[in-house]
Scaffold this motif. Structure first.
Motif, mmCIF file in Angstrom:
data_model
loop_
_atom_site.group_PDB
_atom_site.id
_atom_site.type_symbol
_atom_site.label_atom_id
_atom_site.label_comp_id
_atom_site.label_asym_id
_atom_site.label_seq_id
_atom_site.Cartn_x
_atom_site.Cartn_y
_atom_site.Cartn_z
ATOM 1 N N LEU A 155 0.825 -1.208 0.000
ATOM 2 C CA LEU A 155 0.000 0.000 0.000
ATOM 3 C C LEU A 155 0.857 1.256 0.000
ATOM 4 N N LEU A 156 1.906 1.264 0.804
ATOM 5 C CA LEU A 156 2.796 2.419 0.847
ATOM 6 C C LEU A 156 3.407 2.691 -0.529
ATOM 7 N N GLU A 157 3.835 1.635 -1.202
ATOM 8 C CA GLU A 157 4.413 1.804 -2.535
ATOM 9 C C GLU A 157 3.375 2.350 -3.504
ATOM 10 N N LEU A 159 0.707 4.228 -2.732
ATOM 11 C CA LEU A 159 0.427 5.622 -2.380
ATOM 12 C C LEU A 159 1.577 6.542 -2.775
ATOM 13 N N LYS A 160 2.798 6.054 -2.675
ATOM 14 C CA LYS A 160 3.962 6.854 -3.061
ATOM 15 C C LYS A 160 3.955 7.137 -4.558
ATOM 16 N N LYS A 161 3.571 6.136 -5.350
ATOM 17 C CA LYS A 161 3.503 6.336 -6.796
ATOM 18 C C LYS A 161 2.321 7.223 -7.179
ATOM 19 N N LYS A 162 1.244 7.097 -6.421
ATOM 20 C CA LYS A 162 0.033 7.863 -6.720
ATOM 21 C C LYS A 162 0.191 9.341 -6.362
ATOM 22 N N ASN A 163 1.036 9.627 -5.376
ATOM 23 C CA ASN A 163 1.200 11.007 -4.896
ATOM 24 C C ASN A 163 2.669 11.420 -4.952
ATOM 25 N N PRO A 164 3.194 11.649 -6.170
ATOM 26 C CA PRO A 164 4.614 12.023 -6.302
ATOM 27 C C PRO A 164 4.887 13.423 -5.762
ATOM 28 N N VAL A 165 6.156 13.723 -5.509
ATOM 29 C CA VAL A 165 6.559 15.059 -5.067
ATOM 30 C C VAL A 165 7.517 15.641 -6.099
ATOM 31 N N THR A 166 7.521 16.949 -6.197
ATOM 32 C CA THR A 166 8.400 17.614 -7.160
ATOM 33 C C THR A 166 9.769 17.863 -6.531
ATOM 34 N N ILE A 298 10.031 11.712 2.216
ATOM 35 C CA ILE A 298 8.842 12.556 2.085
ATOM 36 C C ILE A 298 7.671 11.746 1.537
ATOM 37 N N LEU A 299 7.942 10.924 0.531
ATOM 38 C CA LEU A 299 6.889 10.099 -0.056
ATOM 39 C C LEU A 299 6.308 9.140 0.977
ATOM 40 N N THR A 300 7.186 8.527 1.770
ATOM 41 C CA THR A 300 6.731 7.597 2.809
ATOM 42 C C THR A 300 5.926 8.331 3.882
ATOM 43 N N LYS A 301 6.406 9.501 4.274
ATOM 44 C CA LYS A 301 5.694 10.303 5.280
ATOM 45 C C LYS A 301 4.307 10.675 4.792
ATOM 46 N N ASN A 302 4.205 11.098 3.532
ATOM 47 C CA ASN A 302 2.908 11.484 2.965
ATOM 48 C C ASN A 302 1.979 10.279 2.861
ATOM 49 N N ALA A 303 2.533 9.127 2.495
ATOM 50 C CA ALA A 303 1.726 7.920 2.374
ATOM 51 C C ALA A 303 1.184 7.492 3.737
ATOM 52 N N ARG A 304 2.027 7.573 4.754
ATOM 53 C CA ARG A 304 1.570 7.215 6.102
ATOM 54 C C ARG A 304 0.519 8.202 6.606
ATOM 55 N N ALA A 305 0.609 9.438 6.168
ATOM 56 C CA ALA A 305 -0.384 10.439 6.561
ATOM 57 C C ALA A 305 -1.760 10.072 6.000
ATOM 58 N N VAL A 306 -1.783 9.492 4.800
ATOM 59 C CA VAL A 306 -3.042 9.050 4.204
ATOM 60 C C VAL A 306 -3.661 7.947 5.054
#
Length: 331
Positions: A155-157, A159-166, A298-306
């Motif tokens: 799931l984390l992977e 969410l990380k792909k679904k919500n990329p960061v610039t 950052i991607l992992t942090k954002n995914a865990r926030a979801v």
């Protein structure tokens, strides 16, 4: 929700809806296989709740003295910070809410892992029956954790792909926390690495060569049996290796001054001699060097926030008196 009342079980975690009839349901025992709660429509069986409750027993008891924890009425005794049984219920429910949030998001993401407790129990039974001779059968609690750990990882992977960061977002994070990426000491090294059984006169010759020459190309040409390389070590990145084989390399290098050549440093089956090319203090790691790692964080942090947000919004319906379920498991 006519005929039901709401109450909060844990801080900021969830809203709990508890059927009033169960609040005053007397002292009858909760039947095996009973559904003790629903979390966003996902059922939690009595055995599942009790299994997780037992995993938190030590966590609760460690907060008390041995004499207190050994009391017969320990779980229902009112201590300064409340009753242990209530702490155990909170820990167990919080964990379940997070797990079911993961299960729900995973289902939405079409991650095909069956996180239902009854289905896992059946699957494990088939797995153990068909186990190869000599292979240890897996316990249900271990299998349960394995499935949820695997599901969370997938799931984390997703969410990380679904919500990329610039790159701009990553750079802003880098600049905001620049002190976290500033090392106390940074050392640029020229290293000569050779077999540990190299003769003493060969080692002496390499030390002399390092003292007189800092051009890696010249050294490589003159001593082809020796591995020469440059490396930068810092208090933030000691590069000791996964097994710590290069721990001594950093310990020696961190004390070196510019142009100093070290004594022999042993790493596994090799011996190293190092020349300090440059020593710097309080230097920020270059953005390009840590961009990849920082982006992943950052991607992992954002995914865990979801996942956390999903858990905080979860609707939990208690079907029975959880205190009875927990006390049956721990007493």
């Amino acid at each position: 929700m006519q005929g039901r009342i709401r109450k909060t079980i844990s801080i900021g975690m969830m809203t709990v809806i508890c059927a009033a009839v169960f609040i005053s349901c007397g002292t009858s025992a909760v039947k095996d296989r009973a559904t003790v709660m629903e979390i966003d429509g996902q059922i939690v069986q009595k055995e599942e709740y009790q299994m997780l409750a037992q995993s938190h027993v030590a966590e609760v008891k460690m907060q008390y003295t041995t004499d207190e924890a050994n009391r017969k009425d320990f779980w229902t005794t009112e201590f300064e910070d409340g009753r242990p049984v209530d702490q155990l219920i909170t820990l167990t429910t919080d964990e379940l809410v997070e797990k079911k949030a993961i299960a729900k998001l995973a289902k939405d993401a079409k991650i095909d892992n069956d996180t239902d407790y009854a289905a896992m129990e059946e699957s494990l039974g088939n797995r153990n029956e068909n186990a190869v001779y000599g292979v240890t059968e897996m316990e249900l609690s271990d299998y349960y954790e394995y499935i949820y750990t695997q599901t969370e990882s997938e799931l984390l992977e997703y969410l990380k792909k679904k919500n990329p960061v610039t790159e701009e977002e990553v750079r802003k994070a880098y600049e905001a926390d620049i002190e976290d990426y500033t090392s106390d000491v940074s050392i640029d090294l020229l290293v000569a690495e050779m077999d540990a059984d190299a003769k003493a006169d060969e080692q002496t010759q390499i030390v002399k060569a390092l003292e007189e020459e800092a051009d890696i190309n010249v050294l490589t040409q003159n001593y082809q049996d020796v591995d020469f390389y440059t490396i930068t070590l810092s208090s933030l990145n000691t590069q000791e290796g996964k097994t710590g084989v290069y721990t001594s390399r950093w310990e020696v290098a961190s004390k070196m001054q510019q142009d100093e050549v070290s004594d022999a440093v042993y790493a596994d089956n090799h011996v190293l001699f190092m020349r300090c090319l440059n020593r710097s203090e309080h230097v920020a790691e270059p953005f390009e060097d840590i961009k990849g790692e920082l982006e992943s964080q950052i991607l992992t942090k954002n995914a865990r926030a979801v996942i956390r947000q999903e858990a905080e919004q979860a609707e939990v319906v208690e079907k029975v008196d959880l205190e009875k379920v927990v006390l049956e498991a721990v007493q």
